[in-house]
Design a protein around this motif. Structure first.
Motif, PDB file in Angstrom:
ATOM      1  N   ILE A  68       0.536  -1.338  -0.177  1.00 43.05           N
ATOM      2  CA  ILE A  68      -0.017   0.034   0.219  1.00 43.05           C
ATOM      3  C   ILE A  68       0.670   1.286  -0.013  1.00 43.05           C
ATOM      4  N   TYR A  70       2.509   2.788  -2.220  1.00 43.52           N
ATOM      5  CA  TYR A  70       2.517   3.567  -3.067  1.00 43.52           C
ATOM      6  C   TYR A  70       1.639   4.447  -3.371  1.00 43.52           C
ATOM      7  N   TRP A  71      -0.125   3.535  -2.606  1.00 38.99           N
ATOM      8  CA  TRP A  71      -0.891   4.813  -2.914  1.00 38.99           C
ATOM      9  C   TRP A  71      -1.138   5.412  -1.500  1.00 38.99           C
ATOM     10  N   MET A  72      -0.517   5.239  -0.346  1.00 35.91           N
ATOM     11  CA  MET A  72      -0.039   6.343   1.241  1.00 35.91           C
ATOM     12  C   MET A  72       0.674   7.673  -0.085  1.00 35.91           C
ATOM     13  N   SER A  73       1.356   6.737  -0.455  1.00 34.52           N
ATOM     14  CA  SER A  73       2.511   7.622  -1.326  1.00 34.52           C
ATOM     15  C   SER A  73       1.509   9.101  -1.522  1.00 34.52           C
ATOM     16  N   ILE A  74       0.874   8.631  -3.099  1.00 37.06           N
ATOM     17  CA  ILE A  74      -0.147   9.556  -3.602  1.00 37.06           C
ATOM     18  C   ILE A  74      -1.185  10.231  -2.928  1.00 37.06           C
ATOM     19  N   ILE A  75      -1.712   9.675  -1.843  1.00 38.26           N
ATOM     20  CA  ILE A  75      -3.043   9.835  -0.939  1.00 38.26           C
ATOM     21  C   ILE A  75      -2.155  10.828   0.168  1.00 38.26           C
TER      22      ILE A  75
END
Length: 194
Positions: A68, A70-75
């Motif tokens: 997760i 990658y998604w935490m970085s984007i969010i």
């Protein structure tokens, strides 16, 4: 355990620029230290909660975080860009209602759950300095409280800086807001870069 190394790492991480500290300084400059204190308490509470979660779920998180991250970085980056845009568009508003002050606590607390700097700090400090040496509930809570207090102190010091230099920063609000905007954009960029 290398307590001195852990404390040095915690102080460097907590007192260097990041979303928490930049927002604390900005809010204190705009609204004063007293009205920013709830934000700082929220940051400290969220910071402590992240550290405690990292202690109890260290092994589980090591397996899940890469999936997760990658998604935490984007969010987290999108949220930082949102904060940056909010700062750059702000006008000189000195009146803040009590309800907005209460919301600052939750804003500060929730910011920790999407702040990659705090999550990565929690994972690294727990997996390197705490869990290999201490596994008792009392020691996990004690270290979480200690590190949470250090994080709170970092945010508090940045808000004090914003409050102390409020008059100067108010005179130069456009350049100050632009600098805070650029710092948050840089934070978002560095998160996505890694």
């Amino acid at each position: 355990m290398l307590l001195s190394s852990m404390l040095l790492y915690a102080f460097i991480s907590s007192f260097t620029p990041g979303p928490n500290n930049i927002m604390a300084m900005y809010l204190a400059q705009k609204h004063g230290f007293r009205k920013t204190f709830k934000f700082c308490l929220g940051v400290g509470t969220g910071f402590w909660a992240i550290l405690l979660l990292c202690c109890y779920f260290d092994l589980w998180l090591k397996d899940v975080i890469p999936k997760i991250e990658y998604w935490m970085s984007i969010i987290g980056s999108v949220y930082m860009v949102y904060l940056a845009l909010k700062i750059i568009r702000s006008k000189d508003e000195n009146a803040v209602g009590e309800r907005e002050g209460e919301q600052r606590f939750f804003t500060g607390m929730l910011l920790q759950f999407i702040n990659p700097k705090v999550i990565l700090f929690g994972l690294s400090v727990v997996s390197v300095f705490i869990v290999p040496y201490c596994r008792s509930t009392a020691s996990l809570w004690l270290y979480s409280i200690l590190l949470g207090c250090i994080g709170f102190a970092g945010t508090l010091s940045w808000s004090l800086f914003g409050a102390v230099f409020s008059r100067f920063l108010s005179k130069h609000s456009r350049p100050f807001n632009l600098l805070m905007f650029l710092l948050l954009i840089y934070c978002a960029y560095t998160i996505l870069k890694y």
